[in-house]
Design a protein around this motif. Sequence first.
Motif, PDB file in Angstrom:
ATOM      1  N   MET A 147       1.048  -1.202   0.135  1.00 44.32           N
ATOM      2  CA  MET A 147       0.021  -0.012   0.003  1.00 44.32           C
ATOM      3  C   MET A 147       0.816   1.264  -0.141  1.00 44.32           C
ATOM      4  O   MET A 147       0.634   2.086  -0.611  1.00 44.32           O
ATOM      5  CB  MET A 147      -0.900  -0.001   1.019  1.00 44.32           C
ATOM      6  N   VAL A 148       1.724   1.182   0.888  1.00 46.11           N
ATOM      7  CA  VAL A 148       2.808   2.471   0.879  1.00 46.11           C
ATOM      8  C   VAL A 148       3.587   2.515  -0.509  1.00 46.11           C
ATOM      9  O   VAL A 148       3.544   3.501  -0.972  1.00 46.11           O
ATOM     10  CB  VAL A 148       3.908   2.191   1.862  1.00 46.11           C
ATOM     11  N   ARG A 149       4.050   1.450  -1.148  1.00 43.34           N
ATOM     12  CA  ARG A 149       4.485   1.478  -2.496  1.00 43.34           C
ATOM     13  C   ARG A 149       3.572   2.035  -3.633  1.00 43.34           C
ATOM     14  O   ARG A 149       3.882   2.876  -4.413  1.00 43.34           O
ATOM     15  CB  ARG A 149       5.201   0.148  -2.674  1.00 43.34           C
ATOM     16  N   LEU A 150       2.342   1.525  -3.399  1.00 45.08           N
ATOM     17  CA  LEU A 150       1.444   1.966  -4.370  1.00 45.08           C
ATOM     18  C   LEU A 150       1.236   3.599  -4.388  1.00 45.08           C
ATOM     19  O   LEU A 150       1.352   4.299  -5.220  1.00 45.08           O
ATOM     20  CB  LEU A 150      -0.077   1.390  -4.291  1.00 45.08           C
ATOM     21  N   ASN A 151       1.101   4.007  -3.036  1.00 51.39           N
ATOM     22  CA  ASN A 151       0.908   5.513  -3.043  1.00 51.39           C
ATOM     23  C   ASN A 151       2.219   6.273  -3.237  1.00 51.39           C
ATOM     24  O   ASN A 151       2.385   7.419  -3.940  1.00 51.39           O
ATOM     25  CB  ASN A 151       0.535   5.929  -1.351  1.00 51.39           C
ATOM     26  N   LEU A 152       3.443   5.593  -2.829  1.00 51.41           N
ATOM     27  CA  LEU A 152       4.640   6.208  -3.372  1.00 51.41           C
ATOM     28  C   LEU A 152       4.768   6.294  -4.829  1.00 51.41           C
ATOM     29  O   LEU A 152       5.039   7.323  -5.344  1.00 51.41           O
ATOM     30  CB  LEU A 152       5.624   5.578  -2.685  1.00 51.41           C
ATOM     31  N   GLY A 153       4.306   5.295  -5.531  1.00 51.72           N
ATOM     32  CA  GLY A 153       4.184   5.321  -6.996  1.00 51.72           C
ATOM     33  C   GLY A 153       3.491   6.476  -7.582  1.00 51.72           C
ATOM     34  O   GLY A 153       3.767   7.183  -8.500  1.00 51.72           O
ATOM     35  N   GLU A 154       2.231   6.584  -7.014  1.00 52.29           N
ATOM     36  CA  GLU A 154       1.341   7.566  -7.460  1.00 52.29           C
ATOM     37  C   GLU A 154       1.938   9.239  -6.845  1.00 52.29           C
ATOM     38  O   GLU A 154       1.770   9.957  -7.890  1.00 52.29           O
ATOM     39  CB  GLU A 154       0.010   7.474  -6.721  1.00 52.29           C
ATOM     40  N   ALA A 155       2.603   9.209  -6.003  1.00 48.57           N
ATOM     41  CA  ALA A 155       3.261  10.481  -5.610  1.00 48.57           C
ATOM     42  C   ALA A 155       4.143  10.883  -6.658  1.00 48.57           C
ATOM     43  O   ALA A 155       4.373  11.945  -6.973  1.00 48.57           O
ATOM     44  CB  ALA A 155       3.666  10.306  -4.209  1.00 48.57           C
ATOM     45  N   ALA A 156       5.051   9.787  -6.875  1.00 56.32           N
ATOM     46  CA  ALA A 156       6.164  10.153  -7.875  1.00 56.32           C
ATOM     47  C   ALA A 156       5.721  10.490  -9.099  1.00 56.32           C
ATOM     48  O   ALA A 156       6.083  11.390  -9.746  1.00 56.32           O
ATOM     49  CB  ALA A 156       7.150   8.847  -7.760  1.00 56.32           C
ATOM     50  N   TRP A 157       4.525   9.774  -9.547  1.00 54.00           N
ATOM     51  CA  TRP A 157       3.891  10.180 -11.084  1.00 54.00           C
ATOM     52  C   TRP A 157       3.220  11.414 -11.106  1.00 54.00           C
ATOM     53  O   TRP A 157       3.651  12.252 -11.908  1.00 54.00           O
ATOM     54  CB  TRP A 157       2.654   8.922 -11.265  1.00 54.00           C
ATOM     55  N   ARG A 158       2.719  11.907  -9.840  1.00 55.29           N
ATOM     56  CA  ARG A 158       1.943  13.003  -9.782  1.00 55.29           C
ATOM     57  C   ARG A 158       3.132  14.089  -9.676  1.00 55.29           C
ATOM     58  O   ARG A 158       2.828  15.454 -10.124  1.00 55.29           O
ATOM     59  CB  ARG A 158       0.990  13.334  -8.913  1.00 55.29           C
ATOM     60  N   SER A 159       4.178  13.927  -9.230  1.00 54.50           N
ATOM     61  CA  SER A 159       5.247  15.076  -9.187  1.00 54.50           C
ATOM     62  C   SER A 159       6.201  15.107 -10.144  1.00 54.50           C
ATOM     63  O   SER A 159       7.094  15.788 -10.497  1.00 54.50           O
ATOM     64  CB  SER A 159       5.945  14.950  -7.839  1.00 54.50           C
ATOM     65  N   GLY A 160       5.799  14.151 -11.384  1.00 53.47           N
ATOM     66  CA  GLY A 160       6.519  14.064 -12.489  1.00 53.47           C
ATOM     67  C   GLY A 160       7.872  13.081 -12.585  1.00 53.47           C
ATOM     68  O   GLY A 160       8.364  13.046 -13.581  1.00 53.47           O
ATOM     69  N   ASP A 161       8.072  12.201 -11.516  1.00 52.96           N
ATOM     70  CA  ASP A 161       9.071  11.458 -11.628  1.00 52.96           C
ATOM     71  C   ASP A 161       8.725  10.217 -12.059  1.00 52.96           C
ATOM     72  O   ASP A 161       8.303   9.202 -11.178  1.00 52.96           O
ATOM     73  CB  ASP A 161       9.637  11.318 -10.178  1.00 52.96           C
ATOM     74  N   THR A 162       8.541  10.118 -13.363  1.00 55.73           N
ATOM     75  CA  THR A 162       8.009   8.931 -13.945  1.00 55.73           C
ATOM     76  C   THR A 162       9.001   7.511 -13.767  1.00 55.73           C
ATOM     77  O   THR A 162       8.276   6.524 -13.839  1.00 55.73           O
ATOM     78  CB  THR A 162       7.577   8.951 -15.470  1.00 55.73           C
ATOM     79  N   ALA A 163      10.091   7.897 -13.934  1.00 56.58           N
ATOM     80  CA  ALA A 163      11.124   6.834 -13.585  1.00 56.58           C
ATOM     81  C   ALA A 163      10.978   5.978 -12.281  1.00 56.58           C
ATOM     82  O   ALA A 163      10.797   4.855 -12.273  1.00 56.58           O
ATOM     83  CB  ALA A 163      12.496   7.307 -13.917  1.00 56.58           C
ATOM     84  N   THR A 164      10.817   6.751 -11.244  1.00 59.54           N
ATOM     85  CA  THR A 164      10.654   6.369 -10.145  1.00 59.54           C
ATOM     86  C   THR A 164       9.161   5.636  -9.924  1.00 59.54           C
ATOM     87  O   THR A 164       9.061   4.635  -9.320  1.00 59.54           O
ATOM     88  CB  THR A 164      10.743   7.313  -8.943  1.00 59.54           C
ATOM     89  N   ALA A 165       8.301   6.224 -10.311  1.00 60.55           N
ATOM     90  CA  ALA A 165       6.976   5.584 -10.524  1.00 60.55           C
ATOM     91  C   ALA A 165       7.048   4.430 -11.138  1.00 60.55           C
ATOM     92  O   ALA A 165       6.430   3.389 -10.550  1.00 60.55           O
ATOM     93  CB  ALA A 165       5.956   6.707 -11.197  1.00 60.55           C
ATOM     94  N   ARG A 166       7.484   4.081 -12.243  1.00 60.09           N
ATOM     95  CA  ARG A 166       7.329   2.882 -13.010  1.00 60.09           C
ATOM     96  C   ARG A 166       8.288   1.733 -12.123  1.00 60.09           C
ATOM     97  O   ARG A 166       7.707   0.825 -11.905  1.00 60.09           O
ATOM     98  CB  ARG A 166       8.347   2.984 -14.372  1.00 60.09           C
ATOM     99  N   ARG A 167       9.335   2.258 -11.657  1.00 61.34           N
ATOM    100  CA  ARG A 167      10.187   1.277 -10.659  1.00 61.34           C
ATOM    101  C   ARG A 167       9.185   0.631  -9.573  1.00 61.34           C
ATOM    102  O   ARG A 167       9.143  -0.288  -9.459  1.00 61.34           O
ATOM    103  CB  ARG A 167      11.331   2.101 -10.212  1.00 61.34           C
ATOM    104  N   VAL A 168       8.580   1.744  -8.609  1.00 62.68           N
ATOM    105  CA  VAL A 168       8.032   1.523  -7.677  1.00 62.68           C
ATOM    106  C   VAL A 168       6.500   0.574  -7.948  1.00 62.68           C
ATOM    107  O   VAL A 168       6.388  -0.232  -7.480  1.00 62.68           O
ATOM    108  CB  VAL A 168       7.418   2.676  -7.001  1.00 62.68           C
ATOM    109  N   PHE A 169       5.696   0.973  -9.102  1.00 64.39           N
ATOM    110  CA  PHE A 169       4.818   0.313  -9.381  1.00 64.39           C
ATOM    111  C   PHE A 169       5.131  -1.039  -9.829  1.00 64.39           C
ATOM    112  O   PHE A 169       4.398  -2.071  -9.589  1.00 64.39           O
ATOM    113  CB  PHE A 169       4.023   0.830 -10.678  1.00 64.39           C
ATOM    114  N   SER A 170       6.408  -1.539 -10.711  1.00 68.62           N
ATOM    115  CA  SER A 170       6.641  -2.693 -10.848  1.00 68.62           C
ATOM    116  C   SER A 170       7.071  -3.528  -9.576  1.00 68.62           C
ATOM    117  O   SER A 170       6.752  -4.694  -9.578  1.00 68.62           O
ATOM    118  CB  SER A 170       8.086  -2.890 -11.645  1.00 68.62           C
ATOM    119  N   GLN A 171       7.483  -2.930  -8.289  1.00 68.85           N
ATOM    120  CA  GLN A 171       7.800  -3.602  -7.083  1.00 68.85           C
ATOM    121  C   GLN A 171       6.414  -3.933  -6.299  1.00 68.85           C
ATOM    122  O   GLN A 171       6.334  -4.800  -5.959  1.00 68.85           O
ATOM    123  CB  GLN A 171       8.553  -2.783  -6.305  1.00 68.85           C
TER     124      GLN A 171
END
Length: 172
Positions: A147-171
């Motif tokens: 759940m934390v990683r899901l929210n982290l991925g969304e926060a990264a995506w919404r802040s424009g950090d798509t590389a982090t978002a992709r990595r976190v969503f894959s985790q």
Amino acid sequence: AASEALRIIRRIGPGAVMTIRTDETDVRTLLSSIRARMGDLDGARAELERAEVFARRRGGAESRASLYELAIAWGDLESRFNRLGEAERQYGRAQRLAYGPDAALKRSQAEWGLASVLFTRRSYRRAKIALEQLLSRRSLDTHQTAMVRLNLGEAAWRSGDTATARRVFSQV
């Protein structure tokens, strides 16, 4: 029923032998939650204020534990009624009050509340930092970590950090 429980506890006390510690602070916190769900902000705040007075008057380690629980309850209440600055302050207070053998778990609960407030505020970069700190504590179970990683991925995506978002969503 909760009001009646409060009257009983005030009359006879919490008892010498109880498997679960229940006192006036706990019952008032429950009453506050009930009042909040009914939309009674003033009543909910009044119950938490009374609980805080009781907890401070009692003193000692139990008081500190109760004050931690009250800070979480205050944060949840203020967040529910969109008073995000006060919610953030209360979750910070809960982090400072966390102690004992389960301090890491308590801090995690406060950090989760803080991250939720930051997310609601659309402060995605700060939410991302709070969520990363939460993950670094390693006090979460598998579901909580996801759940934390899901929210982290969304926060990264919404802040424009798509590389982090992709990595976190894959985790996740």
